[in-house]
Design a protein around this motif. Structure first.
Motif, PDB file in Angstrom:
ATOM      1  N   GLU A   1       0.796  -1.189   0.364  1.00  0.00           N
ATOM      2  CA  GLU A   1      -0.256  -0.599  -0.120  1.00  0.00           C
ATOM      3  C   GLU A   1       0.425   1.152  -0.184  1.00  0.00           C
ATOM      4  OE1 GLU A   1      -2.494  -0.552   3.344  1.00  0.00           O
ATOM      5  OE2 GLU A   1      -3.764  -2.297   2.631  1.00  0.00           O
ATOM      6  N   THR A   2       1.538   1.256   1.015  1.00  0.00           N
ATOM      7  CA  THR A   2       2.402   2.386   1.507  1.00  0.00           C
ATOM      8  C   THR A   2       3.245   2.609  -0.355  1.00  0.00           C
ATOM      9  OG1 THR A   2       2.786   1.850   3.217  1.00  0.00           O
ATOM     10  CG2 THR A   2       4.404   3.474   1.841  1.00  0.00           C
ATOM     11  N   VAL A   3       3.889   1.779  -1.092  1.00  0.00           N
ATOM     12  CA  VAL A   3       4.430   1.388  -2.065  1.00  0.00           C
ATOM     13  C   VAL A   3       3.856   2.637  -3.439  1.00  0.00           C
ATOM     14  CG1 VAL A   3       5.873   0.308  -3.929  1.00  0.00           C
ATOM     15  CG2 VAL A   3       6.130  -0.271  -1.674  1.00  0.00           C
ATOM     16  N   MET A   4       2.438   1.260  -3.507  1.00  0.00           N
ATOM     17  CA  MET A   4       1.511   2.312  -3.946  1.00  0.00           C
ATOM     18  C   MET A   4       1.118   3.155  -4.036  1.00  0.00           C
ATOM     19  SD  MET A   4       1.166  -0.029  -6.494  1.00  0.00           S
ATOM     20  CE  MET A   4      -0.514   0.847  -7.324  1.00  0.00           C
ATOM     21  N   SER A   5       1.442   3.955  -2.821  1.00  0.00           N
ATOM     22  CA  SER A   5       0.600   4.997  -2.758  1.00  0.00           C
ATOM     23  C   SER A   5       2.144   6.329  -2.578  1.00  0.00           C
ATOM     24  CB  SER A   5       0.547   5.361  -1.194  1.00  0.00           C
ATOM     25  OG  SER A   5      -0.499   5.259  -1.353  1.00  0.00           O
ATOM     26  N   GLY A   6       2.988   5.821  -2.592  1.00  0.00           N
ATOM     27  CA  GLY A   6       4.462   6.592  -3.620  1.00  0.00           C
ATOM     28  C   GLY A   6       4.199   6.278  -5.125  1.00  0.00           C
ATOM     29  N   ILE A   7       4.196   5.238  -5.776  1.00  0.00           N
ATOM     30  CA  ILE A   7       4.025   5.184  -6.855  1.00  0.00           C
ATOM     31  C   ILE A   7       2.819   6.348  -7.594  1.00  0.00           C
ATOM     32  CG2 ILE A   7       3.817   4.287  -9.205  1.00  0.00           C
ATOM     33  CD1 ILE A   7       4.783   2.151  -8.144  1.00  0.00           C
ATOM     34  N   GLY A   8       2.261   6.108  -6.827  1.00  0.00           N
ATOM     35  CA  GLY A   8       1.247   7.373  -7.525  1.00  0.00           C
ATOM     36  C   GLY A   8       1.539   8.915  -6.940  1.00  0.00           C
ATOM     37  N   LEU A   9       2.024   9.322  -6.731  1.00  0.00           N
ATOM     38  CA  LEU A   9       2.387  10.576  -5.703  1.00  0.00           C
ATOM     39  C   LEU A   9       3.257  10.874  -6.764  1.00  0.00           C
ATOM     40  CD1 LEU A   9       2.929  10.594  -2.119  1.00  0.00           C
ATOM     41  CD2 LEU A   9       1.042  12.039  -2.973  1.00  0.00           C
ATOM     42  N   ALA A  10       4.658   9.925  -7.146  1.00  0.00           N
ATOM     43  CA  ALA A  10       5.489  10.142  -8.340  1.00  0.00           C
ATOM     44  C   ALA A  10       4.540  10.582  -9.705  1.00  0.00           C
ATOM     45  CB  ALA A  10       6.495   8.963  -8.380  1.00  0.00           C
ATOM     46  N   VAL A  11       3.685   9.056 -10.084  1.00  0.00           N
ATOM     47  CA  VAL A  11       3.022   9.814 -11.284  1.00  0.00           C
ATOM     48  C   VAL A  11       2.345  10.794 -11.058  1.00  0.00           C
ATOM     49  CG1 VAL A  11       1.310   8.584 -12.891  1.00  0.00           C
ATOM     50  CG2 VAL A  11       2.720   7.284 -11.139  1.00  0.00           C
ATOM     51  N   ALA A  12       1.495  11.610  -9.811  1.00  0.00           N
ATOM     52  CA  ALA A  12       0.578  12.250  -9.692  1.00  0.00           C
ATOM     53  C   ALA A  12       2.013  13.928 -10.584  1.00  0.00           C
ATOM     54  CB  ALA A  12      -0.075  12.866  -8.840  1.00  0.00           C
ATOM     55  N   VAL A  13       2.883  14.524  -9.471  1.00  0.00           N
ATOM     56  CA  VAL A  13       3.889  14.510  -9.756  1.00  0.00           C
ATOM     57  C   VAL A  13       4.520  15.300 -11.572  1.00  0.00           C
ATOM     58  CG1 VAL A  13       5.713  15.928  -8.821  1.00  0.00           C
ATOM     59  CG2 VAL A  13       3.853  14.858  -7.472  1.00  0.00           C
ATOM     60  N   MET A  14       4.935  13.797 -11.652  1.00  0.00           N
ATOM     61  CA  MET A  14       5.029  13.843 -13.374  1.00  0.00           C
ATOM     62  C   MET A  14       4.445  14.257 -14.057  1.00  0.00           C
ATOM     63  SD  MET A  14       7.258  10.603 -15.096  1.00  0.00           S
ATOM     64  CE  MET A  14       5.366   9.999 -15.312  1.00  0.00           C
ATOM     65  N   GLY A  15       2.877  13.960 -14.086  1.00  0.00           N
ATOM     66  CA  GLY A  15       2.070  14.675 -15.133  1.00  0.00           C
ATOM     67  C   GLY A  15       1.737  15.901 -15.071  1.00  0.00           C
ATOM     68  N   LEU A  16       2.180  16.146 -13.714  1.00  0.00           N
ATOM     69  CA  LEU A  16       2.307  17.990 -13.233  1.00  0.00           C
ATOM     70  C   LEU A  16       3.061  18.468 -13.950  1.00  0.00           C
ATOM     71  CD1 LEU A  16       0.109  17.883 -10.124  1.00  0.00           C
ATOM     72  CD2 LEU A  16      -0.630  19.091 -11.665  1.00  0.00           C
ATOM     73  N   GLN A  17       4.163  18.612 -13.941  1.00  0.00           N
ATOM     74  CA  GLN A  17       5.302  18.776 -14.687  1.00  0.00           C
ATOM     75  C   GLN A  17       5.330  18.900 -15.588  1.00  0.00           C
ATOM     76  OE1 GLN A  17       7.996  16.089 -12.689  1.00  0.00           O
ATOM     77  NE2 GLN A  17       9.410  17.922 -11.345  1.00  0.00           N
ATOM     78  N   MET A  18       5.244  17.667 -16.794  1.00  0.00           N
ATOM     79  CA  MET A  18       4.695  17.697 -18.120  1.00  0.00           C
ATOM     80  C   MET A  18       3.413  18.358 -18.741  1.00  0.00           C
ATOM     81  SD  MET A  18       4.461  14.061 -18.646  1.00  0.00           S
ATOM     82  CE  MET A  18       3.876  13.455 -19.824  1.00  0.00           C
ATOM     83  N   THR A  19       2.662  18.936 -17.471  1.00  0.00           N
ATOM     84  CA  THR A  19       1.001  19.762 -18.047  1.00  0.00           C
ATOM     85  C   THR A  19       1.898  21.286 -17.958  1.00  0.00           C
ATOM     86  OG1 THR A  19      -0.249  18.106 -16.757  1.00  0.00           O
ATOM     87  CG2 THR A  19      -1.220  20.571 -17.300  1.00  0.00           C
ATOM     88  N   PHE A  20       2.877  21.343 -17.084  1.00  0.00           N
ATOM     89  CA  PHE A  20       3.465  23.629 -17.369  1.00  0.00           C
ATOM     90  C   PHE A  20       4.325  23.316 -18.223  1.00  0.00           C
ATOM     91  CE2 PHE A  20       3.265  22.307 -11.973  1.00  0.00           C
ATOM     92  CZ  PHE A  20       2.037  23.189 -12.244  1.00  0.00           C
ATOM     93  N   LYS A  21       4.278  22.139 -19.596  1.00  0.00           N
ATOM     94  CA  LYS A  21       4.835  22.505 -20.552  1.00  0.00           C
ATOM     95  C   LYS A  21       3.790  23.933 -21.979  1.00  0.00           C
ATOM     96  CE  LYS A  21       7.860  19.011 -19.493  1.00  0.00           C
ATOM     97  NZ  LYS A  21       9.725  17.777 -20.111  1.00  0.00           N
TER      98      LYS A  21
ATOM     99  N   GLY B   1       0.051  14.789 -20.092  1.00  0.00           N
ATOM    100  CA  GLY B   1       0.612  14.848 -18.212  1.00  0.00           C
ATOM    101  C   GLY B   1      -0.836  15.100 -17.195  1.00  0.00           C
ATOM    102  N   LEU B   2      -1.414  15.793 -17.846  1.00  0.00           N
ATOM    103  CA  LEU B   2      -2.672  15.825 -16.906  1.00  0.00           C
ATOM    104  C   LEU B   2      -3.468  14.704 -16.875  1.00  0.00           C
ATOM    105  CD1 LEU B   2      -4.563  18.116 -15.537  1.00  0.00           C
ATOM    106  CD2 LEU B   2      -5.928  18.556 -17.266  1.00  0.00           C
ATOM    107  N   MET B   3      -3.672  14.076 -17.794  1.00  0.00           N
ATOM    108  CA  MET B   3      -4.286  12.438 -17.863  1.00  0.00           C
ATOM    109  C   MET B   3      -3.613  11.734 -16.872  1.00  0.00           C
ATOM    110  SD  MET B   3      -5.268  12.009 -21.933  1.00  0.00           S
ATOM    111  CE  MET B   3      -5.971  13.004 -22.541  1.00  0.00           C
ATOM    112  N   ILE B   4      -2.227  11.875 -17.016  1.00  0.00           N
ATOM    113  CA  ILE B   4      -0.756  10.372 -16.410  1.00  0.00           C
ATOM    114  C   ILE B   4      -1.241  11.231 -14.456  1.00  0.00           C
ATOM    115  CG2 ILE B   4       1.886  10.259 -15.698  1.00  0.00           C
ATOM    116  CD1 ILE B   4       2.285  10.695 -18.487  1.00  0.00           C
ATOM    117  N   ALA B   5      -2.029  12.523 -14.493  1.00  0.00           N
ATOM    118  CA  ALA B   5      -2.262  13.176 -13.552  1.00  0.00           C
ATOM    119  C   ALA B   5      -3.562  13.107 -12.568  1.00  0.00           C
ATOM    120  CB  ALA B   5      -1.699  15.185 -13.104  1.00  0.00           C
ATOM    121  N   VAL B   6      -4.014  12.393 -12.978  1.00  0.00           N
ATOM    122  CA  VAL B   6      -5.210  11.965 -12.424  1.00  0.00           C
ATOM    123  C   VAL B   6      -4.942  10.477 -12.820  1.00  0.00           C
ATOM    124  CG1 VAL B   6      -7.981  10.723 -14.341  1.00  0.00           C
ATOM    125  CG2 VAL B   6      -6.649  13.005 -14.844  1.00  0.00           C
ATOM    126  N   ILE B   7      -4.736   9.554 -13.122  1.00  0.00           N
ATOM    127  CA  ILE B   7      -3.744   8.359 -12.837  1.00  0.00           C
ATOM    128  C   ILE B   7      -3.450   8.363 -11.553  1.00  0.00           C
ATOM    129  CG2 ILE B   7      -2.818   6.214 -13.658  1.00  0.00           C
ATOM    130  CD1 ILE B   7      -3.199   7.398 -16.381  1.00  0.00           C
TER     131      ILE B   7
END
Length: 234
Positions: free
Chosen positions: A32-52, A195-201
C-alpha cells in the motif's frame, strides 16, 4: 530496425510483470505504501508535463471535448471488458482481478510524451534512446504493479506494441507531410494534455479520485485538431 525500441519496451514490461509475481508475499502495508509512493510520483510527473504547455486553453478544451467523446464511446468500459475476457480465459482464482492490473498498467505505460516522442524518434531518426529509457522505467514499475495488482500487468505489453509500433511505422513517413513547426507545437500541447491525464492516474492510484482516466484519451486527438487550426489560421 524501426520497432526495436517498442519491442524492448514491451519486453521490459513483461519481464517486470513476471518478476513481480514472485514478490506477492510482500506485506500488504508495504504494498500500500509503495503504491501510494508510485501514485504520488506519477501525479507529480504528470503535473510537471502539464506546465510545459504554451497554449493552455488548448489543453483545457482538449480535455473537456475528449472527455465527452470518451464517455460517449466509454473507452474504460471496453478496456475493462477486455481485461475481464482475459481473466475468464486464464480462469483467474486469486483475489486481484486481471482487468484491474491490465487497465491500470495500460494507462500508465501508454499515456505520456515518452511513448509518442520515443516512437516518433524510432520512426523518423531510427533513434531508440527515448523508448529504451522508458523501457527501463516501465520495467521497474511493472514489478511493483504486478506484485500488487496481479498478472494482468503482463498483458499491458500488447497495447504497448500496438500503440508505439503504429506510431513508429507511421513516423517513417510523417516528416514528409507535417511541417516541423506544426509538429513542435503538437508535441508541446500533447505533452501537457497527456501530463494532465497522467496526474489523474496518479491520483486514482492513491485513492483520492475515481476518475475514468481512459475516457480522457480522445483528448490527444483533439489536441492535434486544435493545434492544426491554430498553426494554419492564427
Amino acid at each position: 530496425m524501426v520497432l526495436l525500441g517498442t519491442l524492448v519496451n514491451a519486453a521490459c514490461i513483461a519481464i517486470g510483470a513476471i518478476v513481480g509475481r514472485f514478490l506477492q508475499n510482500i506485506p500488504e502495508k508495504v504494498k500500500e505504501t509503495v503504491m501510494s509512493g508510485i501514485g504520488l510520483a506519477v501525479a507529480v510527473m504528470g503535473l510537471q508535463m502539464t506546465f510545459k504547455s504554451e497554449q493552455y486553453l488548448i489543453v483545457i478544451l482538449s480535455i473537456v471535448i475528449g472527455a465527452v467523446i470518451g464517455e460517449w464511446i466509454d473507452i474504460e468500459k471496453h478496456l475493462n471488458a477486455l481485461g475481464k475476457w482475459i481473466e475468464s480465459k486464464m480462469k483467474q482464482t486469486e483475489g486481484m482481478s486481471v482487468s484491474q492490473g491490465f487497465v491500470t498498467a495500460t494507462l500508465i505505460f501508454c499515456i505520456g510524451a515518452m511513448s509518442i516522442l520515443g516512437a516518433l524518434d524510432s520512426g523518423i531518426r531510427n533513434d531508440h534512446t527515448v523508448l529504451i529509457t522508458k523501457a527501463i522505467i516501465d520495467g521497474f514499475t511493472a514489478i511493483i504493479l504486478s506484485s500488487t495488482l496481479g498478472i494482468g500487468v503482463l498483458f499491458s505489453a500488447v497495447p504497448i506494441i500496438l500503440y508505439e509500433g503504429v506510431i513508429a511505422l507511421l513516423a517513417t513517413q510523417i516528416d514528409r507531410w507535417i511541417p516541423s513547426g506544426l509538429m513542435d507545437m503538437f508535441i508541446a500541447e500533447m505533452t501537457a494534455t497527456g501530463g494532465l491525464m497522467i496526474a489523474v492516474i496518479g491520483l486514482n492510484i492513491i485513492g483520492l479520485t475515481k476518475i475514468r482516466a481512459a475516457n480522457l484519451l480522445p483528448g490527444i486527438l483533439v489536441v492535434g485538431i486544435f493545434v492544426s487550426f491554430v498553426y494554419l489560421f492564427l
